[in-house]
Design a protein around this motif. Structure first.
Motif, PDB file in Angstrom:
ATOM      1  N   CYS A  90       0.819  -1.211   0.000  1.00  0.00           N
ATOM      2  CA  CYS A  90       0.000   0.000   0.000  1.00  0.00           C
ATOM      3  C   CYS A  90       0.861   1.272   0.000  1.00  0.00           C
ATOM      4  CB  CYS A  90      -0.935   0.023   1.210  1.00  0.00           C
ATOM      5  SG  CYS A  90      -2.199  -1.276   1.197  1.00  0.00           S
ATOM      6  N   HIS A  91       1.832   1.307   0.895  1.00  0.00           N
ATOM      7  CA  HIS A  91       2.598   2.535   1.090  1.00  0.00           C
ATOM      8  C   HIS A  91       3.834   2.629   0.204  1.00  0.00           C
ATOM      9  CE1 HIS A  91       0.176   3.868   4.494  1.00  0.00           C
ATOM     10  NE2 HIS A  91       0.239   2.645   4.977  1.00  0.00           N
ATOM     11  N   GLY A  92       4.159   1.567  -0.525  1.00  0.00           N
ATOM     12  CA  GLY A  92       5.343   1.582  -1.365  1.00  0.00           C
ATOM     13  C   GLY A  92       6.572   1.111  -0.612  1.00  0.00           C
ATOM     14  N   ALA A  93       7.544   0.577  -1.335  1.00  0.00           N
ATOM     15  CA  ALA A  93       8.748   0.037  -0.706  1.00  0.00           C
ATOM     16  C   ALA A  93       9.514   1.111   0.061  1.00  0.00           C
ATOM     17  CB  ALA A  93       9.654  -0.595  -1.760  1.00  0.00           C
ATOM     18  N   ASN A  94       9.429   2.368  -0.405  1.00  0.00           N
ATOM     19  CA  ASN A  94      10.121   3.461   0.277  1.00  0.00           C
ATOM     20  C   ASN A  94       9.203   4.208   1.242  1.00  0.00           C
ATOM     21  OD1 ASN A  94       8.445   4.796  -1.495  1.00  0.00           O
ATOM     22  ND2 ASN A  94      10.079   5.729  -2.688  1.00  0.00           N
ATOM     23  N   ALA A  95       7.982   3.708   1.431  1.00  0.00           N
ATOM     24  CA  ALA A  95       6.994   4.282   2.359  1.00  0.00           C
ATOM     25  C   ALA A  95       6.524   5.665   1.939  1.00  0.00           C
ATOM     26  CB  ALA A  95       7.540   4.314   3.785  1.00  0.00           C
ATOM     27  N   LYS A  96       6.755   6.050   0.685  1.00  0.00           N
ATOM     28  CA  LYS A  96       6.344   7.375   0.239  1.00  0.00           C
ATOM     29  C   LYS A  96       4.953   7.383  -0.388  1.00  0.00           C
ATOM     30  CE  LYS A  96      11.024   9.167  -0.275  1.00  0.00           C
ATOM     31  NZ  LYS A  96      12.043   9.741  -1.171  1.00  0.00           N
ATOM     32  N   GLY A  97       4.230   6.274  -0.218  1.00  0.00           N
ATOM     33  CA  GLY A  97       2.825   6.244  -0.568  1.00  0.00           C
ATOM     34  C   GLY A  97       2.525   5.978  -2.026  1.00  0.00           C
ATOM     35  N   ASN A  98       1.289   5.606  -2.257  1.00  0.00           N
ATOM     36  CA  ASN A  98       0.702   5.473  -3.580  1.00  0.00           C
ATOM     37  C   ASN A  98      -0.626   6.212  -3.539  1.00  0.00           C
ATOM     38  OD1 ASN A  98       2.649   3.616  -4.850  1.00  0.00           O
ATOM     39  ND2 ASN A  98       1.939   2.163  -3.304  1.00  0.00           N
ATOM     40  N   LYS A  99      -1.230   6.424  -4.679  1.00  0.00           N
ATOM     41  CA  LYS A  99      -2.511   7.140  -4.682  1.00  0.00           C
ATOM     42  C   LYS A  99      -3.528   6.357  -3.864  1.00  0.00           C
ATOM     43  CE  LYS A  99      -5.550   9.872  -7.579  1.00  0.00           C
ATOM     44  NZ  LYS A  99      -5.834  10.394  -8.932  1.00  0.00           N
ATOM     45  N   GLY A 100      -4.104   7.015  -2.893  1.00  0.00           N
ATOM     46  CA  GLY A 100      -5.050   6.364  -1.995  1.00  0.00           C
ATOM     47  C   GLY A 100      -4.412   5.922  -0.692  1.00  0.00           C
ATOM     48  N   PHE A 101      -3.079   6.004  -0.614  1.00  0.00           N
ATOM     49  CA  PHE A 101      -2.353   5.581   0.585  1.00  0.00           C
ATOM     50  C   PHE A 101      -1.305   6.639   0.910  1.00  0.00           C
ATOM     51  CE2 PHE A 101      -3.804   1.857  -1.721  1.00  0.00           C
ATOM     52  CZ  PHE A 101      -4.553   1.207  -0.744  1.00  0.00           C
ATOM     53  N   PRO A 102      -1.243   7.103   2.150  1.00  0.00           N
ATOM     54  CA  PRO A 102      -0.404   8.260   2.478  1.00  0.00           C
ATOM     55  C   PRO A 102       1.095   7.994   2.445  1.00  0.00           C
ATOM     56  CG  PRO A 102      -1.410   7.346   4.457  1.00  0.00           C
ATOM     57  CD  PRO A 102      -2.046   6.640   3.300  1.00  0.00           C
ATOM     58  N   ASN A 103       1.821   9.067   2.229  1.00  0.00           N
ATOM     59  CA  ASN A 103       3.275   9.082   2.331  1.00  0.00           C
ATOM     60  C   ASN A 103       3.610   9.117   3.817  1.00  0.00           C
ATOM     61  OD1 ASN A 103       5.960   9.926   2.595  1.00  0.00           O
ATOM     62  ND2 ASN A 103       5.886  11.194   0.763  1.00  0.00           N
ATOM     63  N   ILE A 104       4.069   8.003   4.358  1.00  0.00           N
ATOM     64  CA  ILE A 104       4.343   7.946   5.790  1.00  0.00           C
ATOM     65  C   ILE A 104       5.833   8.070   6.087  1.00  0.00           C
ATOM     66  CG2 ILE A 104       2.269   6.687   6.444  1.00  0.00           C
ATOM     67  CD1 ILE A 104       3.838   4.098   6.297  1.00  0.00           C
ATOM     68  N   ALA A 105       6.637   8.292   5.049  1.00  0.00           N
ATOM     69  CA  ALA A 105       8.069   8.508   5.255  1.00  0.00           C
ATOM     70  C   ALA A 105       8.387   9.989   5.415  1.00  0.00           C
ATOM     71  CB  ALA A 105       8.864   7.938   4.086  1.00  0.00           C
ATOM     72  N   GLN A 106       7.526  10.853   4.862  1.00  0.00           N
ATOM     73  CA  GLN A 106       7.822  12.276   4.855  1.00  0.00           C
ATOM     74  C   GLN A 106       6.691  13.128   5.433  1.00  0.00           C
ATOM     75  OE1 GLN A 106       8.539  12.278   0.581  1.00  0.00           O
ATOM     76  NE2 GLN A 106      10.688  12.729   0.930  1.00  0.00           N
ATOM     77  N   ALA A 107       5.457  12.830   5.052  1.00  0.00           N
ATOM     78  CA  ALA A 107       4.343  13.666   5.489  1.00  0.00           C
ATOM     79  C   ALA A 107       4.043  13.461   6.971  1.00  0.00           C
ATOM     80  CB  ALA A 107       3.091  13.332   4.668  1.00  0.00           C
ATOM     81  N   PRO A 108       3.752  14.538   7.706  1.00  0.00           N
ATOM     82  CA  PRO A 108       3.352  14.378   9.107  1.00  0.00           C
ATOM     83  C   PRO A 108       2.167  13.423   9.235  1.00  0.00           C
ATOM     84  CG  PRO A 108       3.830  16.657   8.655  1.00  0.00           C
ATOM     85  CD  PRO A 108       3.887  15.950   7.329  1.00  0.00           C
ATOM     86  N   MET A 109       2.168  12.637  10.292  1.00  0.00           N
ATOM     87  CA  MET A 109       1.156  11.603  10.480  1.00  0.00           C
ATOM     88  C   MET A 109      -0.220  12.204  10.781  1.00  0.00           C
ATOM     89  SD  MET A 109       2.652   8.703  10.106  1.00  0.00           S
ATOM     90  CE  MET A 109       4.000   7.616  10.480  1.00  0.00           C
ATOM     91  N   LEU A 110      -1.262  11.551  10.282  1.00  0.00           N
ATOM     92  CA  LEU A 110      -2.619  12.037  10.497  1.00  0.00           C
ATOM     93  C   LEU A 110      -2.980  12.081  11.976  1.00  0.00           C
ATOM     94  CD1 LEU A 110      -4.479  10.151   7.613  1.00  0.00           C
ATOM     95  CD2 LEU A 110      -3.729  12.529   7.655  1.00  0.00           C
ATOM     96  N   TRP A 111      -2.526  11.087  12.731  1.00  0.00           N
ATOM     97  CA  TRP A 111      -2.837  11.044  14.168  1.00  0.00           C
ATOM     98  C   TRP A 111      -1.637  11.432  15.029  1.00  0.00           C
ATOM     99  CZ3 TRP A 111      -6.013   8.143  11.076  1.00  0.00           C
ATOM    100  CH2 TRP A 111      -7.382   8.200  11.368  1.00  0.00           C
ATOM    101  N   GLY A 112      -0.611  11.976  14.418  1.00  0.00           N
ATOM    102  CA  GLY A 112       0.571  12.376  15.166  1.00  0.00           C
ATOM    103  C   GLY A 112       1.700  11.387  14.991  1.00  0.00           C
ATOM    104  N   ASP A 113       2.941  11.866  15.165  1.00  0.00           N
ATOM    105  CA  ASP A 113       4.104  11.014  14.914  1.00  0.00           C
ATOM    106  C   ASP A 113       4.923  10.727  16.166  1.00  0.00           C
ATOM    107  OD1 ASP A 113       5.168  13.492  15.326  1.00  0.00           O
ATOM    108  OD2 ASP A 113       6.152  13.671  13.375  1.00  0.00           O
ATOM    109  N   GLU A 114       4.321  10.891  17.343  1.00  0.00           N
ATOM    110  CA  GLU A 114       5.006  10.438  18.554  1.00  0.00           C
ATOM    111  C   GLU A 114       5.118   8.912  18.516  1.00  0.00           C
ATOM    112  OE1 GLU A 114       6.438  12.204  20.975  1.00  0.00           O
ATOM    113  OE2 GLU A 114       5.997  13.967  19.718  1.00  0.00           O
ATOM    114  N   PRO A 115       6.233   8.345  18.957  1.00  0.00           N
ATOM    115  CA  PRO A 115       6.432   6.890  18.849  1.00  0.00           C
ATOM    116  C   PRO A 115       5.266   6.063  19.376  1.00  0.00           C
ATOM    117  CG  PRO A 115       8.467   7.929  19.530  1.00  0.00           C
ATOM    118  CD  PRO A 115       7.429   9.015  19.518  1.00  0.00           C
ATOM    119  N   GLN A 116       4.759   6.393  20.545  1.00  0.00           N
ATOM    120  CA  GLN A 116       3.664   5.603  21.114  1.00  0.00           C
ATOM    121  C   GLN A 116       2.386   5.769  20.302  1.00  0.00           C
ATOM    122  OE1 GLN A 116       4.461   3.519  23.653  1.00  0.00           O
ATOM    123  NE2 GLN A 116       2.469   2.584  23.290  1.00  0.00           N
ATOM    124  N   THR A 117       2.191   6.959  19.721  1.00  0.00           N
ATOM    125  CA  THR A 117       1.015   7.202  18.884  1.00  0.00           C
ATOM    126  C   THR A 117       1.078   6.370  17.607  1.00  0.00           C
ATOM    127  OG1 THR A 117       0.821   9.464  19.726  1.00  0.00           O
ATOM    128  CG2 THR A 117      -0.309   8.972  17.666  1.00  0.00           C
TER     129      THR A 117
END
Length: 301
Positions: free
Chosen positions: A124-151
């Motif tokens: 879904c997110h791509g081998a580099n985690a930079k997302g595909n259409k319909g799936f977020p870029n989780i390597a660069q874009a700030p997280m929807l629910w926050g990027d604290e480790p526990q979150t």
């Protein structure tokens, strides 16, 4: 030309064959070829006698050395499993901060995390985690629910719109399809949202429509996306002012999102992976973000 005639230049005898005045010489096989054949034959014979080789009936010749590759592989797997059990136990017991502070464990996280991410997340997110259409870029874009480790750990565990009772829940309403807004209003709203991330797209002729779209945004969208349109981590609503778009950032894409709505899905990995594996994926993802994060004014959208 007679057979056995000796060539005056090379000293070799001829075979008796001649083509257009060219006589074929009876040249002997080079001695190194015999050496190669003897050496190869001796090696093949020695290998056949010493190592497992020829099958017979229901078994095979096990060789004079008694080498058993099956036992060797089984031993190697057992040793690897024992070694893995040691550090997996540590990862399972220690919290994220403790693991992050341990260089040896983080080396394992990077190695094992790449495999776990590739097997479970890359589709879904791509081998580099930079997302595909319909799936977020989780390597660069700030997280929807926050990027604290526990979150991040919690998000991976319960998923988004997943099967876990505590799953994250998020849905973009279908303002056009459900009749909340007319097509003309959806178009005005799409124009305003587009202008948030691309102010250069605003022209003198479009300023009036942009203002109307802003009013529509204030009435229908601020509850989730905030007054500044930068999103709210409490509800997982994306930032609309940056260059990260899950479903595309063209005006047509934005129109379709507003008109038809969106409801993404991420599996509740807590039901599929062990707590230690989820920790590894979480920490691996955070490492990717350290390497690939780019300065931005907002969040994933």
């Amino acid at each position: 030309m007679s057979v056995g005639e000796r060539d005056p230049f090379t000293g070799h005898q001829t075979t008796g064959h001649e083509w257009n005045g060219i006589k074929e010489l009876n040249t002997p096989v080079p001695k190194p070829v015999y050496f190669f054949l003897i050496t190869f034959g001796a090696f093949a014979l020695a290998w056949t006698l010493l190592m497992p080789s020829w099958p017979y009936g229901s078994g095979y010749f096990k060789g004079l050395l008694g080498v058993d590759q099956k036992q060797a592989v089984a031993k190697s797997i057992a040793e690897a499993t024992a070694e893995r059990a040691d550090w997996m136990t540590r990862i399972d017991k220690e919290d994220l901060a403790q693991i992050q502070s341990d260089a040896d464990l983080m080396r394992i996280v990077r190695e094992d995390g790449r495999t776990l991410f590739g097997d479970n997340c890359a589709a879904c997110h791509g081998a580099n985690a930079k997302g595909n259409k319909g799936f977020p870029n989780i390597a660069q874009a700030p997280m929807l629910w926050g990027d604290e480790p526990q979150t991040v750990l919690q998000t991976v565990t319960v998923g988004i719109n997943g099967t876990d009772p505590n799953t994250r829940v998020s849905q973009m309403l279908a303002f056009g399809r459900e009749g909340t807004l007319t097509q003309a209003q959806v178009s005005l709203l799409a124009g305003f949202v587009k202008s948030l991330a691309d102010p250069a797209a605003v022209t003198d002729n479009s300023k009036e429509d942009i203002a109307k779209g802003k009013d529509l945004f204030a009435t229908n969208c601020v509850a989730c996306h905030g007054n500044d349109a930068k999103g709210l981590v409490e509800s997982g609503a994306p930032n609309l002012t940056d260059d990260y778009w899950i479903h595309g950032g063209s005006r047509d894409d934005i129109y379709q999102t507003i008109y038809s709505g969106r409801q993404g899905h991420m599996p509740s990995w807590g039901a599929r992976l062990t707590p230690a594996q989820i920790k590894i994926i979480t920490l691996y993802l955070l490492e990717l973000r350290k390497q690939g994060a780019e300065p931005t004014a907002g969040g994933a959208s």
